[in-house]
Design a protein around this motif. Structure first.
Motif, mmCIF file in Angstrom:
data_model
loop_
_atom_site.group_PDB
_atom_site.id
_atom_site.type_symbol
_atom_site.label_atom_id
_atom_site.label_comp_id
_atom_site.label_asym_id
_atom_site.label_seq_id
_atom_site.Cartn_x
_atom_site.Cartn_y
_atom_site.Cartn_z
ATOM 1 N N VAL A 93 53.434 63.503 47.679
ATOM 2 C CA VAL A 93 54.634 63.868 46.929
ATOM 3 C C VAL A 93 54.421 65.197 46.210
ATOM 4 C CG1 VAL A 93 56.108 63.205 44.985
ATOM 5 C CG2 VAL A 93 55.431 61.502 46.684
ATOM 6 N N PHE A 94 53.230 65.395 45.659
ATOM 7 C CA PHE A 94 52.913 66.665 45.008
ATOM 8 C C PHE A 94 53.017 67.812 46.005
ATOM 9 C CE2 PHE A 94 49.743 69.833 43.572
ATOM 10 C CZ PHE A 94 50.261 70.113 42.312
ATOM 11 N N TRP A 95 52.465 67.603 47.209
ATOM 12 C CA TRP A 95 52.491 68.642 48.229
ATOM 13 C C TRP A 95 53.899 68.905 48.728
ATOM 14 C CZ3 TRP A 95 53.941 69.047 53.352
ATOM 15 C CH2 TRP A 95 53.490 70.172 54.040
ATOM 16 N N THR A 96 54.635 67.853 49.073
ATOM 17 C CA THR A 96 55.980 68.054 49.611
ATOM 18 C C THR A 96 56.920 68.650 48.573
ATOM 19 O OG1 THR A 96 56.542 65.742 49.094
ATOM 20 C CG2 THR A 96 55.798 66.225 51.343
ATOM 21 N N SER A 97 56.727 68.301 47.298
ATOM 22 C CA SER A 97 57.569 68.860 46.237
ATOM 23 C C SER A 97 57.344 70.361 46.101
ATOM 24 C CB SER A 97 57.284 68.177 44.898
ATOM 25 O OG SER A 97 57.593 66.814 44.946
ATOM 26 N N LEU A 98 56.087 70.752 45.935
ATOM 27 C CA LEU A 98 55.801 72.173 45.745
ATOM 28 C C LEU A 98 56.048 72.970 47.013
ATOM 29 C CD1 LEU A 98 52.628 72.246 43.478
ATOM 30 C CD2 LEU A 98 55.015 72.492 42.853
ATOM 31 N N GLN A 99 55.660 72.413 48.166
ATOM 32 C CA GLN A 99 55.887 73.131 49.418
ATOM 33 C C GLN A 99 57.374 73.344 49.663
ATOM 34 O OE1 GLN A 99 57.258 72.207 52.487
ATOM 35 N NE2 GLN A 99 56.393 73.781 53.826
ATOM 36 N N SER A 100 58.173 72.324 49.403
ATOM 37 C CA SER A 100 59.607 72.433 49.588
ATOM 38 C C SER A 100 60.215 73.439 48.614
ATOM 39 C CB SER A 100 60.261 71.060 49.402
ATOM 40 O OG SER A 100 61.658 71.127 49.571
ATOM 41 N N ALA A 101 59.764 73.408 47.354
ATOM 42 C CA ALA A 101 60.280 74.356 46.360
ATOM 43 C C ALA A 101 59.951 75.783 46.750
ATOM 44 C CB ALA A 101 59.699 74.027 44.982
ATOM 45 N N ILE A 102 58.701 76.029 47.123
ATOM 46 C CA ILE A 102 58.291 77.384 47.510
ATOM 47 C C ILE A 102 59.040 77.838 48.757
ATOM 48 C CG2 ILE A 102 56.350 78.774 48.311
ATOM 49 C CD1 ILE A 102 54.539 76.927 46.622
ATOM 50 N N MET A 103 59.150 76.955 49.737
ATOM 51 C CA MET A 103 59.818 77.311 50.991
ATOM 52 C C MET A 103 61.279 77.684 50.767
ATOM 53 S SD MET A 103 60.328 74.979 54.433
ATOM 54 C CE MET A 103 61.478 73.848 53.611
ATOM 55 N N PHE A 104 62.011 76.849 50.032
ATOM 56 C CA PHE A 104 63.433 77.110 49.828
ATOM 57 C C PHE A 104 63.661 78.316 48.921
ATOM 58 C CE2 PHE A 104 64.204 72.581 51.127
ATOM 59 C CZ PHE A 104 65.000 72.896 52.220
ATOM 60 N N VAL A 105 62.804 78.516 47.915
ATOM 61 C CA VAL A 105 62.965 79.695 47.053
ATOM 62 C C VAL A 105 62.758 80.980 47.848
ATOM 63 C CG1 VAL A 105 61.867 80.981 45.177
ATOM 64 C CG2 VAL A 105 62.461 78.585 44.849
ATOM 65 N N PHE A 106 61.678 81.031 48.627
ATOM 66 C CA PHE A 106 61.435 82.225 49.437
ATOM 67 C C PHE A 106 62.533 82.398 50.485
ATOM 68 C CE2 PHE A 106 57.140 82.293 47.708
ATOM 69 C CZ PHE A 106 56.879 83.656 47.666
ATOM 70 N N TYR A 107 63.002 81.299 51.038
ATOM 71 C CA TYR A 107 64.076 81.381 52.034
ATOM 72 C C TYR A 107 65.353 81.955 51.425
ATOM 73 C CZ TYR A 107 67.812 79.826 55.143
ATOM 74 O OH TYR A 107 68.917 79.790 55.949
ATOM 75 N N GLU A 108 65.780 81.397 50.294
ATOM 76 C CA GLU A 108 67.012 81.869 49.663
ATOM 77 C C GLU A 108 66.887 83.319 49.207
ATOM 78 O OE1 GLU A 108 69.760 80.332 49.624
ATOM 79 O OE2 GLU A 108 69.337 78.192 49.848
ATOM 80 N N GLN A 109 65.742 83.673 48.630
ATOM 81 C CA GLN A 109 65.562 85.048 48.160
ATOM 82 C C GLN A 109 65.522 86.026 49.326
ATOM 83 O OE1 GLN A 109 65.724 85.920 44.923
ATOM 84 N NE2 GLN A 109 66.122 83.739 44.590
ATOM 85 N N ALA A 110 64.893 85.617 50.433
ATOM 86 C CA ALA A 110 64.865 86.492 51.612
ATOM 87 C C ALA A 110 66.256 86.659 52.207
ATOM 88 C CB ALA A 110 63.906 85.925 52.659
ATOM 89 N N ILE A 111 67.061 85.597 52.190
ATOM 90 C CA ILE A 111 68.446 85.696 52.670
ATOM 91 C C ILE A 111 69.238 86.677 51.804
ATOM 92 C CG2 ILE A 111 70.634 84.432 52.807
ATOM 93 C CD1 ILE A 111 68.927 83.885 55.182
ATOM 94 N N HIS A 112 69.123 86.564 50.470
ATOM 95 C CA HIS A 112 69.839 87.463 49.570
ATOM 96 C C HIS A 112 69.378 88.908 49.760
ATOM 97 C CE1 HIS A 112 71.352 83.857 48.018
ATOM 98 N NE2 HIS A 112 70.496 83.637 47.032
ATOM 99 N N LEU A 113 68.067 89.100 49.924
ATOM 100 C CA LEU A 113 67.528 90.452 50.105
ATOM 101 C C LEU A 113 68.070 91.095 51.375
ATOM 102 C CD1 LEU A 113 65.590 92.735 49.329
ATOM 103 C CD2 LEU A 113 63.778 91.508 50.540
ATOM 104 N N GLN A 114 68.027 90.360 52.483
ATOM 105 C CA GLN A 114 68.534 90.903 53.749
ATOM 106 C C GLN A 114 70.041 91.150 53.680
ATOM 107 O OE1 GLN A 114 66.257 89.120 57.428
ATOM 108 N NE2 GLN A 114 66.436 87.504 55.883
ATOM 109 N N GLU A 115 70.749 90.279 52.985
ATOM 110 C CA GLU A 115 72.196 90.429 52.843
ATOM 111 C C GLU A 115 72.529 91.712 52.085
ATOM 112 O OE1 GLU A 115 75.824 87.348 51.781
ATOM 113 O OE2 GLU A 115 73.974 87.263 50.613
ATOM 114 N N ASN A 116 71.805 91.960 51.002
ATOM 115 C CA ASN A 116 72.044 93.175 50.221
ATOM 116 C C ASN A 116 71.629 94.430 50.988
ATOM 117 O OD1 ASN A 116 73.124 91.894 47.959
ATOM 118 N ND2 ASN A 116 71.088 91.488 47.094
#
Length: 374
Positions: free
Chosen positions: A339-362
């Motif tokens: 649970v510790f791994w899936t929580s942090l891995q999921s948080a890091i993955m989605f944060v980097f994903y969303e930020q990369a989407i916003h960066l490419q969009e801009n």
């Protein structure tokens, strides 16, 4: 129409005032309506919100998934050791923190906590890229066809993981065995394996067990990852919608800490619910091939314990562990680090994903994107 005294009638006065007010409002509205030049100067989420191009999804998904897997690899190693350690009383590792400190002290970082990193990264980049691309395509297709959002998210996560499994399962087998083994000739942990490196492990597996061994535990992996991915994306998409409503930001985005929390809770819930399947996936992928005689060849790089349980399938393993070790010690073994791994891995993955989407969009919006213009 006028009266004899030259004073305008109330009807005419009202009509003129209404016309003047309408003209003023039209002029005022046009003055505040952004021109095309102004729209291009604004962030795209303010001017117009739309689905990101598939190229952006592929790049952001591959980057986010790979970075998250790299950062969280040591915790995944601890989880693998807890789930795959030989049955003993007392066990070598008591809990997540004891296992982490023990592996770090006895085996170090690169050969201990980060053992199996090479096959993990080899499968992570193409696997997560295909995973996100398939998910997004499935979700958009089903949503456009009138499918409810939750079902579209569940189906997208399941189908995306199924297609990605052809890439990441062989790397998962190599990674899991190398994590369980640790360094070559490891005196600190008996895993049943003794590979010199990843290439040697690949050679030995193919030579003595065949190419099919790279997909050992494939059904168990699918039974773990397909529901995990479906639940993870369904939870995240639902949390994201509610978080945007709750924050009500002008740009329509989530703040960074809310984005992190949504990803962490989604991954933690999905990880907890699928822990029994993760236990069986680890045991099936790391168990040594059942020997035909009492003698064991050292050339294969494996050593078989005489009292080792050999699982013939997923349900056999689930029933045996439940009977002999109970719910917590058997089916939910290693639930804390998972649970510790899936929580942090999921948080890091989605944060980097969303930020990369916003960066490419801009970048695309302002004409700085190397592959396309707005």
């Amino acid at each position: 129409m006028s009266s004899e005294g030259g004073i305008s009638s109330p009807t005419a006065t009202t009509t003129s005032a209404t016309a003047a007010a309408a003209a003023s409002m039209s002029q005022l509205q046009s003055s505040f309506n952004p021109s095309p030049a102004l729209k291009r100067a604004l962030p795209p989420t303010v001017a117009e919100e739309h689905e990101p191009p598939y190229l952006d999804v592929l790049l952001a998904g591959g980057m986010g998934g790979t970075i998250a897997d790299f950062i969280m690899h040591s915790v995944d190693t601890v989880k693998t050791r807890l789930q795959g350690q030989p049955t003993a009383n007392p066990p070598k590792y008591n809990n997540m923190f004891h296992a982490y400190s023990t592996i770090l002290r006895e085996e170090g970082v690169s050969r201990g906590l980060y053992s199996g990193l090479a096959p993990a990264m080899t499968g992570s980049l193409p696997g997560t890229t295909l995973y996100f691309g398939t998910y997004e395509y499935t979700k958009r297709t089903l949503t456009a066809a009138g499918c409810p959002d939750t079902l579209a998210h569940l189906a997208g996560g399941s189908i995306g993981d199924f297609f990605a499994s052809f890439i990441y399962v062989p790397s998962e087998v190599l990674k899991t065995r190398m994590q369980l083994q640790g360094r070559y000739n490891n005196p600190s942990f008996i895993s049943g394996y003794n590979y010199k490196n990843t290439w040697h492990a690949l050679q030995m597996i193919v030579k003595y067990d065949g190419v099919a061994a790279l997909y050992q535990g494939y059904r168990a992996t699918l039974m773990r990852d397909v529901p995990f991915s479906a639940l993870q994306f369904a939870f995240y998409e639902k949390f994201k919608v509610e978080a945007r409503k709750w924050e009500a930001r002008p740009d329509g985005h989530m703040s960074l800490h809310i984005e992190t929390a949504c990803g962490a809770v989604a991954g933690g819930l999905a990880g907890f619910l699928t822990t029994p399947l993760d236990v069986m996936k680890t045991l099936l992928q790391t168990q040594v091939k059942k020997p035909s005689s009492s003698t064991t060849s050292i050339a294969t790089g494996t050593v078989v314990a005489s009292n080792q349980k050999y699982y013939v399938g997923i349900w056999d393993g689930l029933k045996w562990n439940l009977k002999h070790h109970g719910v917590i010690g058997g089916l939910f073994r290693g639930v804390g680090p998972r649970v510790f791994w899936t929580s942090l891995q999921s948080a890091i993955m989605f944060v980097f994903y969303e930020q990369a989407i916003h960066l490419q969009e801009n970048m695309r919006h302002f004409g700085h994107y190397p592959y396309a213009s707005s």
